[in-house]
Write a protein that holds these residues in place. Structure first.
Motif, PDB file in Angstrom:
ATOM      1  N   ALA A 242       4.660   1.659 -10.169  1.00 19.33           N
ATOM      2  CA  ALA A 242       3.536   0.612 -10.095  1.00 19.33           C
ATOM      3  C   ALA A 242       4.801  -0.876  -9.620  1.00 19.33           C
ATOM      4  CB  ALA A 242       3.255  -0.359 -11.457  1.00 19.33           C
ATOM      5  N   ALA A 245       5.253  -4.675  -9.875  1.00 17.99           N
ATOM      6  CA  ALA A 245       3.876  -5.143 -10.406  1.00 17.99           C
ATOM      7  C   ALA A 245       4.208  -5.233 -11.988  1.00 17.99           C
ATOM      8  CB  ALA A 245       2.601  -4.260  -9.506  1.00 17.99           C
ATOM      9  N   HIS A 246       4.783  -3.516 -12.467  1.00 14.61           N
ATOM     10  CA  HIS A 246       4.653  -3.525 -13.110  1.00 14.61           C
ATOM     11  C   HIS A 246       5.694  -4.381 -15.120  1.00 14.61           C
ATOM     12  CE1 HIS A 246       4.848  -1.044 -17.043  1.00 14.61           C
ATOM     13  NE2 HIS A 246       4.424  -0.006 -16.809  1.00 14.61           N
ATOM     14  N   PRO A 247       4.488  -4.774 -15.725  1.00 11.48           N
ATOM     15  CA  PRO A 247       4.841  -6.142 -16.966  1.00 11.48           C
ATOM     16  C   PRO A 247       6.164  -5.402 -17.068  1.00 11.48           C
ATOM     17  CG  PRO A 247       2.900  -4.757 -17.132  1.00 11.48           C
ATOM     18  CD  PRO A 247       3.226  -4.264 -15.866  1.00 11.48           C
ATOM     19  N   LYS A 334      -3.385  -7.203  -7.449  1.00  8.60           N
ATOM     20  CA  LYS A 334      -2.607  -8.179  -7.345  1.00  8.60           C
ATOM     21  C   LYS A 334      -2.377  -8.577  -8.784  1.00  8.60           C
ATOM     22  CE  LYS A 334      -2.780 -10.462  -3.061  1.00  8.60           C
ATOM     23  NZ  LYS A 334      -3.506  -9.164  -2.510  1.00  8.60           N
ATOM     24  N   GLU A 335      -1.287  -8.605  -9.910  1.00  7.61           N
ATOM     25  CA  GLU A 335      -1.312  -9.652 -10.590  1.00  7.61           C
ATOM     26  C   GLU A 335      -1.628 -10.679 -11.079  1.00  7.61           C
ATOM     27  OE1 GLU A 335      -0.675  -5.888 -11.819  1.00  7.61           O
ATOM     28  OE2 GLU A 335       0.062  -6.460 -13.671  1.00  7.61           O
ATOM     29  N   ALA A 360       2.850  -6.381  -6.025  1.00  8.31           N
ATOM     30  CA  ALA A 360       1.075  -6.196  -5.198  1.00  8.31           C
ATOM     31  C   ALA A 360       1.014  -4.659  -3.944  1.00  8.31           C
ATOM     32  CB  ALA A 360       0.915  -7.543  -4.679  1.00  8.31           C
TER      33      ALA A 360
END
Lengths: 571, 190
Positions: A242, A245-247, A334-335, A360
């Motif tokens: 991701a 976008a990956h935390p 999207k986050e 995203a």
């Protein structure tokens, strides 16, 4: 655009504007001819040791020698990367026991990281061992950026030196770029990222029982060290599928802005370095103005359309308004912690710079919002472009601009006092043509071939955009994707790999040839007929030339893709 | 070209050691020493057991818990398969999914059939691991959770506020509710 959106944009502009000029001067002092290099007592001895160890003489090279060294270094790098992926199953640094990577994918990935593209036809967490990510991919993140920098520096020297046969020494320039610019900045930013929650460990994936009693596997890895250079070197290859976008790569609003700053700071600093090396700040500012005008327009368009949301959802009773209690907008892909506008800003920034990191899913952007990243890449990565690549791309466009201006008044064009003649113009045209030929040629074949069409997730105009985006992104060395396209097939692994190599080396060679041709020329003093190139008028002309050249080349395909999609939306 | 191969090989070796081994190991050392909790994945424990990471969303489905956003990561919140749906804005699958999710959301939370649903509740995130939902989304779920748990709605609202994070430094990014934190707070209410 909401107030919160304006704030995100403003904070980013202020941060970059406050730091890039200083970095530009630092870079100019490292590479300039009559400068004292800063921190020489720290870096000098390390450099000398490296040069001795690698048997490198510091003799200045002509453009041919410089280019051959660059190609030799790239050849060895790509072979090493390929071998490392194929053999990773039997090598250490592989706690999750991943097998060797198949041949076509290894070729694609090696080409991708060598060329600063970082297109990823694989998902990092389940394909690449920690060792491959660290000593293969992350190393290329440093050196591919430094290689781009050497070409930009060589082209600047071509413009500013007087009747010199040589452009500098590739190995010296490469080493200085890594040692004095990329490593220190990457180190500090990796620590900043780690403090915010970007992981940095060598743990095996950790299996936990969740609150509801199901199993979740939490991945580990040396992510922060890779994340910082991924942005700083405008590479973009994510540790995880991701990407940003990956935390674990981008945990909060601060890191999101920080990562955009990392992406922009070197590309924006280079025009300042150029201005200082040319001993005329205005020359650098004119180039910078053209870069940032393109960037800013893209940012406003993407932020507006992503914030406005997807009209198809309104009739389904979905609330997309931006309020103090919800981010709103087009939230598919999207986050929540970034919201739609900061995601649009990130998309514009990552594609304007040949980075290709994504926070995203570009594939799920609104048609107009998604056209922004596509068009930014089509500009040829000059707004403000990748590390080095952005500046040398824009300088090529500057040569084209003075040529066009020269045609209008019937005089031999000059840039920084160097006459631009037929041999340079032929190279400029080659530089500009290679990429569109590659993009449009491969796209045309792919949209009529069953073996390629089966990779598409979306159909109709959106599918065409998906396909065009892939080749545009690869050939311009961006690396972001409309990720609905399944690129891990023999056809795409091969053609995208070729596109990346063409888009890198078939541009570097003409750029170096131009540098070699210019450096030998005398500087003619400006006369009444000289078109001044350090002015707002020139910046405007330059912007116009970029837009027109791109517009003429790609307008038909953009019309059939995003434009048709936007016009038919809701019908 | 051949004379350049030896320096090229040696330079690749030097940079591999420098940028591929020394650099990440030093970063790891410093990060682990100074920010060990974050560098290890911001793990969260409950009753001495690690139950997840505060940065990685979990696929809560029970009525006693707040629900996260829909997820396209594997079968939902699979942290080894991060990713988005990648469906285009006009895609029929996406529109059908959203319609279904909105209907389910209204039913589960006792909303009117024409009630507006927050967009984050019916769209999948970019990572598929989004640990957050919007404050609006949490407020709409609060009455359901309060009813099932026999808590006062005001009490649940207070917990929502407690689990609300961001924007960073007051200005960067968006305000959002951390679902795992919120649900752990709920469980601690006994």
């Amino acid at each position: 655009m909401s107030g919160q959106g304006w704030i995100q944009l403003l904070v980013l502009v202020v941060l970059v504007g406050a730091t890039a000029p200083f970095l530009g001067i630092y870079i100019a002092r490292i590479y300039g001819d009559d400068e004292t290099r800063p921190l020489e007592r720290v870096f000098g001895p390390i450099e000398n040791a490296i040069f001795r160890l690698c048997r490198i003489g510091r003799r200045e090279q002509r453009w041919t020698g410089y280019t051959i060294s660059l190609l030799a270094f790239s050849l060895v790098s790509v072979l090493f990367l390929y071998a490392l992926q194929r053999l990773q199953g039997g090598l250490p640094g592989n706690p999750n026991g991943l097998p060797g990577v198949p041949a076509p994918l290894s070729f694609n990935t090696a080409a991708s990281f060598l060329t600063n593209t970082n297109w990823q036809n694989y998902s990092g967490e389940s394909t690449m061992s920690f060792l491959t990510q660290m000593v293969g991919l992350a190393v290329q993140n440093f050196v591919s950026a430094a290689v781009g920098l050497t070409v930009a520096i060589a082209l600047i020297r071509g413009l500013v030196r007087r009747t010199s046969p040589t452009l500098g020494n590739f190995w010296v320039d490469l080493t200085r770029g890594v040692l004095r610019i990329l490593l220190p900045l990457a180190f500090l930013s990796a620590i900043v990222l780690a403090s915010q929650g970007v992981v940095q460990n060598f743990h095996q994936d950790r299996s936990v029982a969740t609150v509801e009693g199901t199993e979740q596997v939490i991945p580990g890895g040396p992510v922060a060290s890779q994340e910082s250079i991924k942005e700083l070197g405008t590479n973009g290859g994510g540790f995880y599928n991701a990407n940003s976008a990956h935390p674990f790569e981008n945990p909060n609003g601060f890191t999101n802005t920080f990562e955009m700053w990392l992406i922009l700071v070197i590309p924006v600093s280079l025009p300042f370095a150029f201005g200082r090396m040319a001993k005329d700040r205005r020359q650098g500012l004119a180039v910078l103005a053209a870069m940032m005008a393109l960037w800013l327009v893209g940012a406003l368009v993407a932020m507006h359309f992503e914030g406005a949301g997807n009209p198809n959802l309104t009739s389904l009773g979905v609330d997309q308004s931006i309020t103090s209690t919800q981010p709103g907008g087009n939230m598919e892909g999207k986050e929540t912690r970034f919201g739609p506008e900061a995601s649009g800003l990130f998309a514009n920034t990552t594609t304007g710079t040949s980075t290709g990191a994504v926070n995203a899913a570009h594939d799920s952007f609104t048609p107009a919002g998604g056209a922004v990243p596509l068009v930014q890449i089509m500009f040829g990565e000059v707004s403000p472009g990748g590390v080095g690549a952005g500046l040398y791309g824009m300088l090529i466009f500057a040569l084209l601009s003075v040529f066009i201006a020269g045609l209008m008044v019937g005089r031999t064009p000059e840039y920084l006092g160097k006459k631009i003649q037929a041999s340079e113009m032929k190279l400029v045209v080659l530089y500009i043509l290679f990429v569109p030929v590659c993009v449009l040629g491969f796209t045309a074949v792919s949209i009529v071939a069953d073996w390629a069409l089966s990779s598409l997730l979306n159909t109709g105009p959106h599918g065409l955009t998906e396909m065009t985006y892939a080749f545009t992104s690869a050939a311009n060395n961006n690396g972001s994707a409309f990720a609905g396209l399944s690129g891990n097939t023999d056809w795409f692994n091969t053609t995208l790999g070729i596109s990346m190599l063409v888009g890198r080396f078939f541009l570097i060679i003409p750029a170096m040839a131009i540098a070699g041709s210019l450096v030998r020329k005398q500087k003619v003093p400006p006369s009444a007929g000289t078109f001044p190139t350090g002015t707002p008028l020139f910046a405007t002309l330059l912007t116009g030339v970029v837009v027109i050249v791109v517009g003429l080349t790609y307008f038909p395909v953009v019309a059939l893709g995003p434009i048709v999609e936007q016009l038919t939306q809701g019908s | 070209m051949r004379r350049q191969i030896l320096p090229a090989v040696l330079m690749v070796v030097v940079f591999t050691v420098l940028c591929g081994l020394v650099y990440p190991l030093v970063v790891t050392g410093v990060a682990q020493a100074a920010f060990g909790h974050q560098a290890d994945g911001s793990l969260v424990s409950s009753n001495g057991q690690v139950v997840g990471s505060e940065l990685i969303g979990q696929g809560f489905t029970g009525d006693r818990y707040f629900w996260p956003r829909p997820s396209a990561a594997g079968d939902g919140y699979d942290a080894l398969a991060s990713g988005a749906s990648n469906l285009g804005p006009n895609d029929q699958t996406l529109l059908a999914d959203v319609e279904q999710r909105a209907a389910d959301y209204r039913t589960a939370n006792g909303l009117a059939a024409d009630a507006q649903v927050p967009v984050d509740a019916v769209t999948a995130s970019g990572s598929g691991l989004d640990p957050h939902i919007s404050v609006e989304n949490a407020r709409l779920q609060a009455p359901r959770v309060a009813r099932v748990r026999g808590l006062a709605v005001e009490r649940v609202h207070a917990l929502v506020d407690q689990a609300t994070e961001g924007p960073s430094l007051g200005i960067l990014g968006e305000k959002a509710v951390n679902v795992l934190r919120l649900n752990l707070l709920l469980d601690q209410q006994g």
